[in-house]
Design an enzyme around this catalytic site. Structure first.
Site, PDB file in Angstrom:
ATOM      1  N   VAL A 180      -6.104 -54.754  38.702  1.00 19.73           N
ATOM      2  CA  VAL A 180      -6.556 -55.651  39.776  1.00 19.73           C
ATOM      3  C   VAL A 180      -6.867 -57.065  39.255  1.00 19.73           C
ATOM      4  CG1 VAL A 180      -7.403 -53.817  41.302  1.00 19.73           C
ATOM      5  CG2 VAL A 180      -8.931 -54.758  39.556  1.00 19.73           C
ATOM      6  N   THR A 186      16.678 -66.917  28.809  1.00 23.69           N
ATOM      7  CA  THR A 186      15.500 -67.595  28.267  1.00 23.69           C
ATOM      8  C   THR A 186      15.900 -68.530  27.113  1.00 23.69           C
ATOM      9  OG1 THR A 186      15.114 -65.787  26.721  1.00 23.69           O
ATOM     10  CG2 THR A 186      13.972 -65.650  28.844  1.00 23.69           C
ATOM     11  N   THR A 207       8.998 -69.157  29.386  1.00 25.66           N
ATOM     12  CA  THR A 207       9.696 -70.413  29.695  1.00 25.66           C
ATOM     13  C   THR A 207       8.921 -71.304  30.664  1.00 25.66           C
ATOM     14  OG1 THR A 207      10.848 -69.280  31.477  1.00 25.66           O
ATOM     15  CG2 THR A 207      11.983 -69.380  29.358  1.00 25.66           C
ATOM     16  N   ARG A 258       8.587 -68.142  39.028  1.00 23.83           N
ATOM     17  CA  ARG A 258       9.263 -66.866  39.286  1.00 23.83           C
ATOM     18  C   ARG A 258       9.581 -66.756  40.771  1.00 23.83           C
ATOM     19  NH1 ARG A 258       4.704 -63.801  35.859  1.00 23.83           N
ATOM     20  NH2 ARG A 258       5.503 -64.133  33.768  1.00 23.83           N
ATOM     21  N   LYS A 302       3.179 -55.557  31.404  1.00 16.84           N
ATOM     22  CA  LYS A 302       3.230 -54.571  30.315  1.00 16.84           C
ATOM     23  C   LYS A 302       2.206 -54.884  29.222  1.00 16.84           C
ATOM     24  CE  LYS A 302       7.598 -55.611  29.947  1.00 16.84           C
ATOM     25  NZ  LYS A 302       7.852 -56.379  31.174  1.00 16.84           N
ATOM     26  N   GLY A 303       2.125 -56.192  28.859  1.00 12.15           N
ATOM     27  CA  GLY A 303       1.215 -56.592  27.784  1.00 12.15           C
ATOM     28  C   GLY A 303      -0.212 -56.179  28.080  1.00 12.15           C
ATOM     29  N   ARG A 348       9.024 -71.153  33.741  1.00 11.45           N
ATOM     30  CA  ARG A 348       9.772 -71.331  35.000  1.00 11.45           C
ATOM     31  C   ARG A 348       9.059 -70.632  36.157  1.00 11.45           C
ATOM     32  NH1 ARG A 348      15.552 -68.929  33.374  1.00 11.45           N
ATOM     33  NH2 ARG A 348      14.200 -67.517  32.224  1.00 11.45           N
ATOM     34  N   GLN A 354      11.175 -56.592  28.941  1.00 15.97           N
ATOM     35  CA  GLN A 354      11.978 -56.797  30.152  1.00 15.97           C
ATOM     36  C   GLN A 354      11.697 -55.659  31.142  1.00 15.97           C
ATOM     37  OE1 GLN A 354      13.947 -57.300  26.895  1.00 15.97           O
ATOM     38  NE2 GLN A 354      12.832 -59.186  27.167  1.00 15.97           N
ATOM     39  N   ALA A 362      10.922 -61.869  25.608  1.00 17.97           N
ATOM     40  CA  ALA A 362       9.734 -61.248  26.201  1.00 17.97           C
ATOM     41  C   ALA A 362       8.534 -62.175  26.066  1.00 17.97           C
ATOM     42  CB  ALA A 362       9.431 -59.930  25.487  1.00 17.97           C
ATOM     43  N   GLY A 363       7.673 -62.124  27.062  1.00 17.10           N
ATOM     44  CA  GLY A 363       6.389 -62.813  26.989  1.00 17.10           C
ATOM     45  C   GLY A 363       5.374 -61.852  27.562  1.00 17.10           C
ATOM     46  N   HIS A 364       4.598 -61.230  26.695  1.00 16.86           N
ATOM     47  CA  HIS A 364       3.639 -60.217  27.142  1.00 16.86           C
ATOM     48  C   HIS A 364       2.227 -60.787  27.042  1.00 16.86           C
ATOM     49  CE1 HIS A 364       6.659 -56.724  26.274  1.00 16.86           C
ATOM     50  NE2 HIS A 364       7.113 -57.614  27.127  1.00 16.86           N
ATOM     51  N   ASP A 398       8.079 -58.770  33.455  1.00 17.61           N
ATOM     52  CA  ASP A 398       6.798 -59.404  33.788  1.00 17.61           C
ATOM     53  C   ASP A 398       5.926 -58.556  34.712  1.00 17.61           C
ATOM     54  OD1 ASP A 398       7.681 -61.547  32.273  1.00 17.61           O
ATOM     55  OD2 ASP A 398       8.552 -62.555  34.011  1.00 17.61           O
ATOM     56  N   GLU A 399       6.037 -57.259  34.586  1.00 21.43           N
ATOM     57  CA  GLU A 399       5.244 -56.360  35.444  1.00 21.43           C
ATOM     58  C   GLU A 399       3.785 -56.282  34.981  1.00 21.43           C
ATOM     59  OE1 GLU A 399       8.030 -55.504  33.849  1.00 21.43           O
ATOM     60  OE2 GLU A 399       9.520 -54.846  35.314  1.00 21.43           O
TER      61      GLU A 399
HETATM   62  P1  GDP Z   1       4.786 -58.604  30.893  1.00 16.23           P
HETATM   63  O1  GDP Z   1       5.951 -59.405  30.424  1.00 16.23           O
HETATM   64  O2  GDP Z   1       5.196 -57.372  31.621  1.00 16.23           O
HETATM   65  O3  GDP Z   1       3.795 -58.307  29.798  1.00 16.23           O
HETATM   66  O4  GDP Z   1       4.040 -59.521  31.960  1.00 16.23           O
HETATM   67  P2  GDP Z   1       3.680 -61.084  31.789  1.00 16.23           P
HETATM   68  O5  GDP Z   1       2.540 -61.192  30.860  1.00 16.23           O
HETATM   69  O6  GDP Z   1       4.889 -61.889  31.495  1.00 16.23           O
HETATM   70  O7  GDP Z   1       3.299 -61.465  33.268  1.00 16.23           O
HETATM   71  C1  GDP Z   1       2.246 -60.858  33.925  1.00 16.23           C
HETATM   72  C2  GDP Z   1       1.235 -61.947  34.320  1.00 16.23           C
HETATM   73  O8  GDP Z   1       0.320 -61.421  35.236  1.00 16.23           O
HETATM   74  C3  GDP Z   1       0.404 -62.452  33.161  1.00 16.23           C
HETATM   75  O9  GDP Z   1       0.060 -63.774  33.383  1.00 16.23           O
HETATM   76  C4  GDP Z   1      -0.829 -61.542  33.213  1.00 16.23           C
HETATM   77  O10 GDP Z   1      -1.963 -62.159  32.636  1.00 16.23           O
HETATM   78  C5  GDP Z   1      -0.991 -61.371  34.684  1.00 16.23           C
HETATM   79  N1  GDP Z   1      -1.527 -60.070  35.124  1.00 16.23           N
HETATM   80  C6  GDP Z   1      -1.350 -58.845  34.586  1.00 16.23           C
HETATM   81  N2  GDP Z   1      -1.921 -57.898  35.360  1.00 16.23           N
HETATM   82  C7  GDP Z   1      -2.467 -58.558  36.416  1.00 16.23           C
HETATM   83  C8  GDP Z   1      -3.175 -58.126  37.582  1.00 16.23           C
HETATM   84  O11 GDP Z   1      -3.418 -56.957  37.824  1.00 16.23           O
HETATM   85  N3  GDP Z   1      -3.585 -59.109  38.466  1.00 16.23           N
HETATM   86  C9  GDP Z   1      -3.315 -60.429  38.239  1.00 16.23           C
HETATM   87  N4  GDP Z   1      -3.742 -61.292  39.150  1.00 16.23           N
HETATM   88  N5  GDP Z   1      -2.645 -60.852  37.156  1.00 16.23           N
HETATM   89  C10 GDP Z   1      -2.222 -59.932  36.265  1.00 16.23           C
HETATM   90  P1  IMO Z   2       9.218 -59.537  29.636  1.00 13.22           P
HETATM   91  O1  IMO Z   2       9.258 -58.578  28.465  1.00 13.22           O
HETATM   92  C1  IMO Z   2      11.385 -61.511  32.833  1.00 13.22           C
HETATM   93  C2  IMO Z   2      15.578 -62.494  32.104  1.00 13.22           C
HETATM   94  C3  IMO Z   2      15.936 -63.968  31.990  1.00 13.22           C
HETATM   95  C4  IMO Z   2      17.361 -63.928  32.482  1.00 13.22           C
HETATM   96  C5  IMO Z   2      17.893 -62.616  31.913  1.00 13.22           C
HETATM   97  C6  IMO Z   2      18.626 -62.749  30.598  1.00 13.22           C
HETATM   98  O2  IMO Z   2       8.236 -60.624  29.482  1.00 13.22           O
HETATM   99  O3  IMO Z   2       9.102 -58.767  30.901  1.00 13.22           O
HETATM  100  P2  IMO Z   2      17.932 -63.282  28.096  1.00 13.22           P
HETATM  101  O4  IMO Z   2      17.078 -64.365  27.519  1.00 13.22           O
HETATM  102  O5  IMO Z   2      17.448 -61.910  27.815  1.00 13.22           O
HETATM  103  O6  IMO Z   2      19.369 -63.457  27.763  1.00 13.22           O
HETATM  104  O7  IMO Z   2      17.842 -63.503  29.696  1.00 13.22           O
HETATM  105  O8  IMO Z   2      16.745 -61.799  31.733  1.00 13.22           O
HETATM  106  N1  IMO Z   2      14.503 -62.067  31.179  1.00 13.22           N
HETATM  107  C7  IMO Z   2      13.247 -61.793  31.567  1.00 13.22           C
HETATM  108  N2  IMO Z   2      12.664 -61.898  32.776  1.00 13.22           N
HETATM  109  N3  IMO Z   2      10.685 -61.017  31.798  1.00 13.22           N
HETATM  110  C8  IMO Z   2      11.268 -60.870  30.589  1.00 13.22           C
HETATM  111  O9  IMO Z   2      10.659 -60.252  29.562  1.00 13.22           O
HETATM  112  C9  IMO Z   2      12.588 -61.315  30.425  1.00 13.22           C
HETATM  113  N4  IMO Z   2      13.454 -61.347  29.387  1.00 13.22           N
HETATM  114  C10 IMO Z   2      14.614 -61.793  29.867  1.00 13.22           C
HETATM  115  O10 IMO Z   2      15.117 -64.754  32.813  1.00 13.22           O
HETATM  116  O11 IMO Z   2      17.399 -63.828  33.884  1.00 13.22           O
HETATM  117 MG    MG Z   3       6.666 -61.357  30.517  1.00 13.76          MG
END
Ligand code: GDP
Ligand code: IMO
Ligand code: MG
Length: 425
Positions: free
Chosen positions: A411, A130, A300, A304, A17-18, A302, A223, A40-42, A14-15
C-alpha cells in the site's frame, strides 16, 4: 531441502519487485538475480530514503544475506561500479555479500552504442529500449561471440575485447552511426578492475551446494512476463526469458527445485516504451494514475503509460509461470476513483477474445467489468481487517478469476507499507 522460491513481475515490469524482495529478504539466506541487466530499475524504500538498484539483487540492504548475480544476467561494469560505490557510501559492504557468476555476460561500450544505432534505424517502430545495450549483448551471447565475467581473469582478455569491439565498429558503419566505443573505454576498464575485486564464482555449483545445505533462496526476476523474449508482445520485448523458466537457465537450477512462484502485479497496468497495451488510458484517467502512482521510469525517468488492470493478460502470465501466490502492489494508487475498471476480454473484428492474439498490431477494444472504488486512504493500513470492503471486493474478484490467492498487499513504497492477509479469510 528447501526449494527455491521465484519472484517475478506479471505485467510489463516495474510492478514493485524491488520493494517486495526487500520485504521478503529476512526470510531467505540468498537473493539471486537470474536475467536482465541494468535495464532493470528496482526501487526500495526505508527510513524515508529511496534506493534504486539495477544489477545488484534487492537483498543487499540486509547485511547477513548472500546476493548472487547469476549466469543469466548481463553486466555493465560501469553501472555495476557506480552502484557498488553508492552502497559503500551508505556503509554497506557489497564486496562481502555479492557473488558474481563467471558465466554472466559483459555489456561492452559498443553494445550500448549498437543498441542506440538499432533504435535510431527503426524510426517510428523502435522498441523504446532503455539503451543499456541489453539486446546486442544477448545477441552476442546466443551468437556465441560474447565476453563473460570469467574471461576478465583469463589471458587474452584484451585481444578478445578488441576483436569484438572491431566487429561492432563494422556494424556501426553499416548503420552510419557515429559514436566510438573508445570514448567510453577508460571508465569501462576501471569497472572491469572493480568487478575483478569481487567474488567471481561458478555460480551453478555454488547455488546447488547452498540448496543441498538447506539454505533458502529467493530468485528475483527483472522486467515482467509480458516483456519475455518468447511470450511477451514480440518484438516489443526485452531480450531475455523473464519467466519462471528463466530462473532455471539463469541460475543453473533444476525445475524440480523450484518451490513457490510469487507473481507480482500492480493494481492497474503500466508500460514504458513501445508496444501494444490494450487497456492504456490516454485520457485524464491515465494522467491521474500516472500522477497518483508517480509513474516515471526508475532507470530512464520516462513517463510510464498507464491503464486499467488487464485480467486476460494477468491470467496468461500466471499460466506461463505457474504462479502459486499473488502479490498486489500500488493498491493505494487506486484510492479516490469512484469506479474501477478491470478488463475481462477484448473485442476484435466483432469477436470476443479471451487472450492476447498473435498479431499485436490488431486493434483491440477492451471489455470491462466495473467495480466501486474506495475513498479512505489505505496507505497507512497494516491490518487486513482495516482495509475497506470495496478494496477487498476488488482483490477478491481477482482471486476468484485467477484462482490464485493474494498473499501480500503493498500500500506504499516503504518497507513498512505492506499488509499480509490472513490465510483463512
Ligand atoms: P520494479 O522494477 O518492479 O522493482 O519496480 P520499480 O521500482 O521500477 O517501480 C515501482 C515504483 O513504485 C517505485 O517507485 C516504488 O518505490 C513504488 N512502489 C512500490 N510499491 C508501491 C506501493 O505499494 N504503492 C506506491 N504508491 N508505490 C509503490
Ligand atoms: P524492471 O526490472 C519496465 C522495457 C523497455 C523497452 C523494452 C526493451 O525495472 O521491471 P531493453 O532495454 O530491455 O532492450 O528494452 O523493455 N523494459 C522495461 N520496462 N521495467 C523494466 O525493468 C524494463 N526493462 C526493459 O522500456 O520497452
Ligand atoms: Mg523498475
Amino acid at each position: 531441502m528447501h526449494k527455491v522460491d521465484v519472484l517475478l513481475g506479471l505485467q510489463w515490469g516495474d510492478e514493485g519487485k524491488g520493494k517486495i524482495v526487500d520485504v521478503l529478504t529476512p526470510g531467505y539466506d540468498v537473493i539471486a538475480r537470474f536475467q536482465g541487466g541494468p535495464n532493470a530499475g528496482h526501487s526500495l524504500e526505508f527510513n524515508r530514503i529511496k534506493h534504486v538498484l539495477h544489477t545488484i539483487p534487492s537483498g543487499i540492504f540486509h547485511s547477513d544475506k548472500i546476493n548472487l548475480i547469476g549466469n543469466g544476467v548481463v553486466i555493465d561494469p560501469v553501472i555495476f561500479s557506480r552502484e557498488t560505490e553508492a552502497l559503500e557510501e551508505l556503509d554497506i559492504k557489497p564486496r562481502e555479500t555479492i557473488y558474481i557468476s563467471k558465466k554472466a555476460h559483459l555489456i561492452l561500450p559498443s553494445h550500448r552504442i549498437l543498441d542506440a544505432a538499432s533504435e535510431v534505424s527503426k524510426g517510428d517502430t523502435k522498441i523504446g529500449s532503455t539503451l543499456k545495450g541489453i539486446g546486442p549483448t544477448y545477441m552476442d551471447k546466443t551468437g556465441r561471440n560474447g565476453l563473460r565475467v570469467g574471461d576478465t581473469v583469463q589471458p587474452g582478455f584484451l585481444e578478445k575485447y578488441n576483436f569484438l569491439k572491431n566487429k561492432h565498429r563494422e556494424i556501426l558503419k553499416q548503420y552510419e552511426y557515429h559514436d566510438d566505443p573508445e570514448n567510453y573505454e577508460e571508465e569501462w576498464f576501471a569497472g572491469i578492475e572493480k568487478i575483478k575485486s569481487y567474488k567471481l564464482i561458478d555460480s551453478e555449483l555454488f547455488i546447488n551446494n547452498l540448496i543441498k545445505e538447506n539454505k533458502t533462496v529467493l530468485a528475483e526476476g527483472a522486467q515482467g512476463t509480458l516483456l519475455d523474449i518468447d511470450f511477451g508482445s514480440y518484438p516489443f520485448v526485452t531480450s531475455s526469458n523473464t519467466i519462471c523458466a528463466g530462473a532455471c537457465t539463469g541460475l543453473g537450477i533444476a525445475p524440480t527445485v523450484v518451490g513457490e512462484v510469487l507473481g507480482i502485479f500492480k493494481a492497474y497496468c503500466t508500460r514504458v516504451g513501445g508496444g501494444p497495451f490494450p487497456t492504456e488510458l490516454t485520457d485524464e484517467t491515465g494522467a491521474r494514475l500516472r500522477k497518483q502512482g508517480n509513474e516515471f521510469g526508475s532507470t530512464t525517468g520516462r513517463p510510464r503509460r498507464c491503464g486499467w488492470l488487464d485480467l486476460p493478460a494477468l491470467k496468461y502470465s500466471i499460466m506461463i509461470n505457474g504462479v502459486s501466490r499473488l502479490i498486489i502492489t500500488k493498491a493505494d494508487v487506486l484510492t479516490g476513483f469512484d469506479t474501477l475498471k478491470i478488463c475481462t476480454g477484448y473485442m476484435s473484428g466483432g469477436e470476443l477474445l479471451e487472450s492476447l492474439p498473435f498479431d499485436t498490431t490488431q486493434p483491440l477494444e477492451p471489455v470491462y467489468s466495473e467495480m466501486k472504488g474506495w475513498n479512505t486512504d489505505i496507505s497507512r493500513i497494516t491490518r487486513y481487517s482495516d482495509l475497506p470492503k470495496e478494496f477487498t471486493d476488488y482483490t477478491g474478484y481477482i482471486e476468484k478469476e485467477t484462482g490464485v490467492p493474494i498473499t501480500m498487499i503493498s500500500v506504499g513504497p516503504d518497507r513498512t507499507a505492506t499488509v499480509f492477509p490472513p490465510a483463512e479469510r
